[in-house]
Design an enzyme around this catalytic site. Sequence first.
Site, PDB file in Angstrom:
ATOM      1  CG  ASP A 106      -7.180   2.562  -0.703  1.00 22.00           C
ATOM      2  OD1 ASP A 106      -6.016   2.513  -1.174  1.00 22.00           O
ATOM      3  OD2 ASP A 106      -7.550   1.865   0.255  1.00 22.00           O
ATOM      4  CG  HIS A 109      -4.548   0.567   3.806  1.00 21.04           C
ATOM      5  ND1 HIS A 109      -3.938  -0.178   2.818  1.00 21.04           N
ATOM      6  CD2 HIS A 109      -5.488   1.326   3.170  1.00 21.04           C
ATOM      7  CE1 HIS A 109      -4.482   0.119   1.643  1.00 21.04           C
ATOM      8  NE2 HIS A 109      -5.428   1.041   1.832  1.00 21.04           N
ATOM      9  CB  CYS A 124      -0.969  -0.007   1.152  1.00 17.55           C
ATOM     10  SG  CYS A 124      -0.166  -0.195   2.741  1.00 17.55           S
TER      11      CYS A 124
END
Lengths: 646, 326
Positions: free
Chosen positions: A466, A450, A408
């Site tokens: 995202d 994350h 991520c």
Amino acid sequence: MQAERLDRVQVFALLAVLGGLLLPHAERLPSWLLAVLALLFGWRLLLQYKQWRMPPKWLLLPLTFALTVGVFFEFRTLFGRTGGIALLAMLIGAKLLETRGRRDALLLVYLGYFLVVTNFLFEQSIAMGIYLGLMVLAITALLVGWHTLGGWTGQPRQALAQLRLAGTLMLQALPVMAVLFVFFPRIEGPLWRLPQDRNAARPGLSDSMAPGSFSKMGQDDSVAFRVSFNGEGPSQDLLYWRGPVFDHYDGRVWTQGPSGLAAEGVIQGRGQPLDYVLTLEAHQRPWLLALDMPASVPPQARLSEQYQLVGRRIVDKRLRLELQAWRDYQVGQIESPLQLERALQLPEQGNPRARQVAAGWRSLPPAERVNQALRFFGSQGLQYTLEPPLYGQQSVDEFVFAGKQGFCEHFAGAFVFMLRAAGVPARVVGGYQGGEQNGDYLIVRQADAHAWTEVWLDGVGWRRVDPTFEVAPERIREGLASAVGAEELPYLMRLDNNLIKRVQLLLDSAVNGWNQWVIGYTPERQRQLLRRLGIDDLLSGRFIAYFLGGLFGLLAIVAASLLWMARPPRRDPARQAWERFCRKLAARGVEIGPAEAPSDFARRARQALPEQANQIDAIVQAYLGVRYGQGEDVAQLWQRVRAFRA
Amino acid sequence: MSAFLSTVLSPLTRRWQRWLQSRHPVARVQKLTQQRVYIFLSRSGLAFCAMLLAMLGGAINYDLALAYLLVFLLAAMAVVSIFHTFRNLLGLQIAAGRVEPCFAGEAARFELLLENGSTLARQNIVLSYDAAQAELDVPAQDAARAWISLPAAQRGWLSAPRLRIASHWPLGVFQAWSYAYLGQRVLVYPRPEAEAPPLPGAAEGVGEGVVTARGQDDFAGLRPFQRGDSPRHVAWKAAARDEGLMVKEFHGEASLALWLDWDALPPRMAQEERLARLCAWVLAAHAGGLSFGLSLPGQRLPPEHGDAQRDACLAALALHGIREDA
């Protein structure tokens, strides 16, 4: 009795209990110190078994001094947590060598209780609580043995009786303890603070984001925080737990810029805010975590300009936060030019290919540039993995155009880089995503860490985007475990729902309850609970009535039952008759001795009152008959006693 | 300063003693009722409290819930132990037992009896007369005895001081105690002279200084029974006539009787020296199985055999010049 020498069993019991209390500290103490401690304990044991003489004072004093100096050089202090414990351990070891009799031993027993507390400094888990509870039982049994005639002589029966008495005392104390625990006014610590007390950094989010900083956490299944929602929680893909916001990029590392406080009412929510309680484990960082977007600010925190909850001090202990979140919100529609400028910052050079691609999007309107960027990320064949390769100086270019494997932080970093290059204000948000439902609460682990992004669009404000979702939507919808291979994950994060995992989850809910109700019983928690009982003020009459009433009520019950057991048994009628007879004889000058048997007494009485010898004989016979069951009845005894003329 | 203190304090101390005596009247048997048992922190209990405070400070400072829990548990245990300690003494009955006379410079022994009527065993009861103490357990519905030795410095009556009955059991944090004035007293005989000269009779020939003697040969009359008299000499016929116990007396063999005479001692000897020598002679004569009499100023004990005579003579020596109820 106080000067009595300790026998072998007593010394052994004392050493065993002290050793058991020092055992959990073993991992915190340097090995030379442990060796010295083992030596001192062994020496004491040897002294006892060989019946050697205790070391003289001129040896003990320099020894104690040398040990103290050693501790000082190891820890550079004699106070603080670890240094203080090391010193305490050394002093106990030295004290053992001059412990001959019970008085010294009593001091060591008291120190035993103190050692229990030192263990709590480092761990307050259920297991530790149970272990130390048993140790308290053992110490108390020693204390009881010390005050029992004959002491702990090593006979199992006696030792068991002392353990049982210690246990009885503890059980009888439990209700009073509970009342004290709930009502005793709690004070917000600390009273003093030593610089050494700050813990080393724990695993968790760091205050900067470099390649690899999140994927490393993917291996860590320790709990970051637990959440229980008031009512239905949001679905998995909305669980974005907002942590530090990274808006400065130096070409390799993302860091947090300076941040002021958010203006009042900058977050505009719609609908009903979601209530939840978040129990955050200590992570030695100032920031807190909150569900996007915070709707209220708890008293322990402030809201930063980047809508991040920041604690008033470092979170060095477990924190229970009552929070609210907007599910539907709009934020930062009117943003300060300074913030926007910071959201466009890029290093002078580097990653030319990414800059080139992004420059091509500049002709589109800002909202389209974001969509274009998402499409671009989706079409590059990027892979989501916990074990990405290590990228060099041009990390964005290398990731997007060459390696194509990332976690991520790579996705978020590259995405923000390209948007900024395309002229859209954007920033990286660190935190956690998702969580695992366990009964009525959610466990969020370090592996759930994350990073995602936020972009600012004119008229809309900040919007969460995202990029990981484009590549691995299952990561967001179903959690990390479904997005990467099982062998990459820590054991507890895997999806297969086997027995061990279920037991682990069961244990975790016990831990959660323990944390909520025992460990997490803080001054605020106390105030809340008392408020529910209708007590607003610790000085109110109602509080005093509840507190003292509960305390003395319980004590009265304990006292009454204990004293009731010590009452003299009801005297039987035969005994009463006999005593009356004795009083009659006493009036004639024949008094029964304190330990005289009835038959001996009767013989004396017969000699003193020879003319009533037959009567006396008959009464004694009747009394002994009733007593030892030879058919005589009590009525007859009474009749004879009454007939006896003094 | 100390004079000032003592003028201020001594009336207070006297009042205190009087108050204590009024709560604990002199009696051979005394029951430890609720009003008579006191309880307070012991010295090690104060250390315990200090430790609890230190632990509480740690709990507050480091915000340790389990340390709070431990502090409260220990405090509650200490409070609960109050009742355990208190009931350990409650209802016990204490009685004065026998006493063992001794010679000055030795230790006199007092027997104490503890009776426990309840179904609860009593643990580690500490009985003390000043610094001298004895410890004992009293099982449930049973009795136990203990002997306490007190140093006897002077001849005469040695009265036991106030008896203190105490218990630290089970944790030692609290101490329960009570007092009893049992009125126990014991006769302390004079210290026998260490290297006394031989008995006067042995040195100067048997019969010297002997005037008359009562022995076992010829019947001389009846006298009231005394402790130590041989049962063979009891006049049972007289007893049957309800005249009380009488003992037959006989004229003994004069030549075997011996008079230990105060006035026969060298004139320059002081009173205590004379008593010491007579004491040594009484012991020697008794050990030799002689019949002997004792003559003191204002008191004569006719010659006699046996333990009773020895005890009577020693008592006479012990109390010489001392008022009986002093």
